[in-house]
Design a protein around this motif. Structure first.
Motif, short mmCIF file in Angstrom:
data_model
loop_
_atom_site.label_atom_id
_atom_site.label_comp_id
_atom_site.label_asym_id
_atom_site.label_seq_id
_atom_site.Cartn_x
_atom_site.Cartn_y
_atom_site.Cartn_z
N ASP A 99 0.86 -1.19 0.00
CA ASP A 99 0.00 0.00 0.00
C ASP A 99 0.89 1.24 0.00
OD1 ASP A 99 -1.69 2.11 0.48
OD2 ASP A 99 -2.46 1.35 2.40
N PRO A 100 1.02 1.93 -1.15
CA PRO A 100 1.92 3.10 -1.22
C PRO A 100 1.54 4.21 -0.25
CG PRO A 100 1.20 2.43 -3.42
CD PRO A 100 0.35 1.68 -2.43
N THR A 101 0.25 4.29 0.13
CA THR A 101 -0.17 5.38 1.02
C THR A 101 0.23 5.14 2.47
OG1 THR A 101 -2.36 4.40 1.44
CG2 THR A 101 -2.15 5.85 -0.47
N HIS A 102 0.66 3.92 2.78
CA HIS A 102 1.14 3.61 4.13
C HIS A 102 2.52 2.97 4.08
CE1 HIS A 102 -3.26 3.94 4.79
NE2 HIS A 102 -2.85 4.57 5.88
N THR A 103 3.30 3.42 3.10
CA THR A 103 4.66 2.91 2.92
C THR A 103 5.60 4.09 2.70
OG1 THR A 103 3.88 0.82 1.98
CG2 THR A 103 6.15 1.46 1.47
N ALA A 104 6.74 4.06 3.34
CA ALA A 104 7.74 5.11 3.16
C ALA A 104 9.13 4.49 3.08
CB ALA A 104 7.69 6.11 4.32
N THR A 105 9.91 4.99 2.16
CA THR A 105 11.31 4.59 2.02
C THR A 105 12.14 5.86 2.18
OG1 THR A 105 10.72 2.78 0.54
CG2 THR A 105 13.01 3.49 0.52
N VAL A 106 12.62 6.10 3.38
CA VAL A 106 13.33 7.33 3.70
C VAL A 106 14.84 7.06 3.65
CG1 VAL A 106 13.71 9.13 5.41
CG2 VAL A 106 11.42 8.12 5.15
#
Length: 194
Positions: free
Chosen positions: A29-36
C-alpha cells in the motif's frame, strides 16, 4: 465425549489447519509505505528524502519462512527531498539518469529468520541498470485482518545501507557522503475478492 477430549480435539484441528495454511501474497500500500533515505552533506547535516510511490508484492509463508519473498519497484519520478531543485537534479544523468533508468527495483533472493519476528532479507537491488546484493534487516510489526478493509494485512519495518557509488550514482563523493542509509516502513494487504 468429555469436554476435555473435545477441547483437545479442537486444539489439534486448529494446529493442523494453521500448519496447512497457504503462502499469502500481499500488495504493498503506497499510502502507508515510506522509504526514507539519508546521506551526509559535507559533514554539516544529514538530509533525507523519500519515495512516495512504492509498488510491489510481499509473499509470506508462515510455515516455511525461507520460501517467502519480496519484490518492489520504485518509480524515480516519486522522489521527494522537499527541495524541488534537488529533486530535479537527482533525476539527471549525473545521478539517477531517470530518463534512461526510470525505476529502482528490489527482488529478494533469500529470507532468513530465527523467531518469525526478525528477518534478514537478502536481495538484488538494481539502480541505474546496476544490480548488487543488499541485505534488509526487517521486523514484522503485525500480521492480522485489517480492521477497516477487512482483508488480511501485514506490516514491516526494515533498514539497510549501501554505497551509492557502487550503483553509478557517485557524484560529489566524498564531500557528499557515499553511504546511503534507508529506513523503510510498509503496510500491505491481500486484495479483496470481487
Amino acid at each position: 465425549m468429555t469436554f476435555k477430549a473435545f477441547a483437545l480435539g479442537l486444539a489439534v484441528a486448529s494446529v493442523a489447519t494453521l500448519s496447512m495454511a497457504k503462502p499469502m501474497t500481499y500488495t504493498i500500500d503506497p499510502t502507508h509505505t515510506a522509504t526514507v533515505f539519508t546521506w551526509d552533506h559535507f559533514g554539516f547535516s544529514t538530509p533525507s528524502g523519500n519515495f512516495t510511490d512504492i509498488q510491489g508484492k510481499i509473499t509470506v509463508d508462515n510455515d516455511k519462512p525461507e520460501k517467502s519473498s519480496v519484490q518492489v519497484t520504485i518509480p524515480l519520478s516519486s522522489i521527494n527531498t522537499n527541495v524541488k531543485v534537488l529533486d530535479d537534479h537527482l533525476l539527471k544523468a549525473d545521478f539517477f539518469d531517470a530518463e534512461k533508468y526510470p525505476t529502482i527495483t528490489f527482488k529478494s533472493t533469500k529470507v532468513e529468520t530465527r523467531d518469525k519476528k526478525n528477518y534478514k532479507i537478502t536481495g538484488d537491488l538494481t539502480i541505474k541498470g546496476i544490480t548488487k546484493p543488499v541485505v534488509l534487516d526487517a521486523v514484522l510489526n503485525k500480521q492480522a485482518e485489517h480492521p477497516m478493509a477487512k482483508v488480511p494485512a501485514i506490516g514491516f519495518n526494515a533498514t539497510t545501507s549501501f554505497d551509492r557509488s557502487a550503483f553509478g550514482v557517485g557524484a560529489y563523493v566524498p564531500n557528499v557522503g557515499d553511504k546511503i542509509t534507508v529506513n523503510i516502513t510498509t503496510e500491505a494487504t491481500v486484495p479483496a475478492q470481487k
